[in-house]
Motif scaffolding. Structure first.
Motif, short mmCIF file in Angstrom:
data_model
loop_
_atom_site.label_atom_id
_atom_site.label_comp_id
_atom_site.label_asym_id
_atom_site.label_seq_id
_atom_site.Cartn_x
_atom_site.Cartn_y
_atom_site.Cartn_z
N GLU A 34 0.89 -1.19 -0.13
CA GLU A 34 -0.16 -0.05 -0.04
C GLU A 34 1.00 1.14 -0.23
O GLU A 34 0.68 2.32 -0.79
N GLY A 35 1.88 1.47 0.97
CA GLY A 35 2.83 2.51 0.98
C GLY A 35 3.59 2.62 -0.43
O GLY A 35 3.75 3.78 -0.56
N ALA A 36 4.16 1.53 -0.96
CA ALA A 36 4.89 1.70 -2.16
C ALA A 36 3.94 2.40 -2.99
O ALA A 36 4.31 2.89 -4.03
N ALA A 37 2.44 1.60 -3.33
CA ALA A 37 1.92 2.00 -4.52
C ALA A 37 1.52 3.55 -4.15
O ALA A 37 1.50 4.31 -5.34
N ILE A 38 1.54 4.28 -3.13
CA ILE A 38 1.33 5.56 -3.02
C ILE A 38 2.57 6.39 -3.01
O ILE A 38 2.49 7.36 -3.93
N GLY A 39 3.85 5.85 -2.64
CA GLY A 39 4.83 6.72 -2.77
C GLY A 39 5.70 6.74 -3.91
O GLY A 39 6.29 7.64 -4.23
N LEU A 40 5.73 5.68 -4.61
CA LEU A 40 6.52 5.37 -5.70
C LEU A 40 6.21 6.43 -7.02
O LEU A 40 7.13 7.41 -7.31
N PRO A 41 4.90 6.70 -7.15
CA PRO A 41 4.66 7.66 -8.27
C PRO A 41 4.76 9.12 -7.68
O PRO A 41 4.96 9.87 -8.38
N ARG A 42 5.14 9.29 -6.30
CA ARG A 42 5.42 10.70 -5.86
C ARG A 42 6.75 11.07 -5.74
O ARG A 42 7.36 12.16 -5.27
N SER A 43 7.76 10.08 -6.38
CA SER A 43 9.12 10.28 -6.47
C SER A 43 9.38 11.67 -7.46
O SER A 43 8.60 11.93 -8.23
N ILE A 44 10.28 12.30 -6.78
CA ILE A 44 10.95 13.48 -7.43
C ILE A 44 11.52 13.16 -8.57
O ILE A 44 11.63 13.47 -9.69
N PHE A 45 12.41 12.25 -8.50
CA PHE A 45 13.46 11.42 -9.42
C PHE A 45 13.61 9.99 -9.14
O PHE A 45 13.58 9.84 -7.87
N ALA A 46 13.52 9.28 -10.10
CA ALA A 46 13.95 7.88 -10.12
C ALA A 46 14.86 7.28 -11.07
O ALA A 46 14.66 8.07 -12.18
N VAL A 47 15.60 6.45 -10.73
CA VAL A 47 16.63 5.84 -11.52
C VAL A 47 16.79 4.58 -11.32
O VAL A 47 16.73 3.99 -10.20
N THR A 48 16.39 3.56 -12.51
CA THR A 48 16.48 2.05 -12.33
C THR A 48 17.21 1.51 -13.26
O THR A 48 17.47 1.82 -14.27
N LEU A 49 17.99 0.41 -12.87
CA LEU A 49 18.94 -0.40 -13.65
C LEU A 49 18.18 -1.66 -13.79
O LEU A 49 17.83 -2.29 -13.12
N TYR A 50 18.17 -2.08 -15.42
CA TYR A 50 17.55 -3.28 -15.50
C TYR A 50 18.66 -4.09 -16.46
O TYR A 50 19.29 -3.63 -17.17
N GLU A 51 18.69 -5.24 -16.45
CA GLU A 51 19.38 -6.35 -17.29
C GLU A 51 18.34 -7.31 -17.70
O GLU A 51 17.75 -8.05 -16.94
N GLU A 52 18.22 -7.27 -19.06
CA GLU A 52 17.09 -8.03 -19.79
C GLU A 52 15.91 -8.09 -18.89
O GLU A 52 15.27 -8.98 -18.63
#
Length: 137
Positions: A34-52
């Motif tokens: 619940e907290g993540a669903a509310i909080g993640l979209p409110r990030s000011i900046f995000a960087v994610t690293l993906y491999e495949e």
């Protein structure tokens, strides 16, 4: 968005499921879905690293967007640590922080040896004049 070999750098938050799994695997405290669903979209900046299309690292900046910013969720999958990915995440965040208003207060809580990484990007301890505190409601 840049590709470095198989490494894909994205400037977006992961899904709640990816976020929760990465935090757990990296040894960070658990957050509610619940907290993540509310909080993640409110990030000011995000960087994610993906491999495949597998999330292997991330970092976020949260705050009010003008005066106060906090770096949070710096995490790299243990199986991918030691490759400089934490530094890559911090470089991206540092670049973003170059765009914030002057005199903004940027903070983070460094766990264990992580302070050595953050010092490389200009962060310094607030001790003894200040101390980090938290409340878990």
């Amino acid at each position: 968005m840049g590709m470095t070999g198989k490494l894909d750098i994205r400037y977006q938050c992961p899904s709640v499921e990816q976020y929760s799994a990465l935090r757990k695997e990296a040894g960070l405290s658990e957050m509610s879905a619940e907290g993540a669903a509310i909080g993640l979209p409110r990030s000011i900046f995000a960087v994610t690293l993906y491999e495949e299309n597998t999330l292997i690292g991330m970092g976020r900046v949260i705050g009010d967007g003008g005066c106060f910013f906090q770096i949070t969720d710096i995490a790299v999958k243990p199986s991918h640590q030691g490759r400089g990915l934490g530094k890559m995440i911090m470089r991206e965040i540092r670049e973003f922080l170059n765009t914030v208003p002057e005199k903004a207060y940027v903070s983070l809580i460094a766990d264990g040896e992580a302070s050595k990484l953050y010092e490389q990007y200009g962060f310094e301890s607030v001790m003894p004049r200040s101390q980090g505190m938290f409340l878990r409601p």
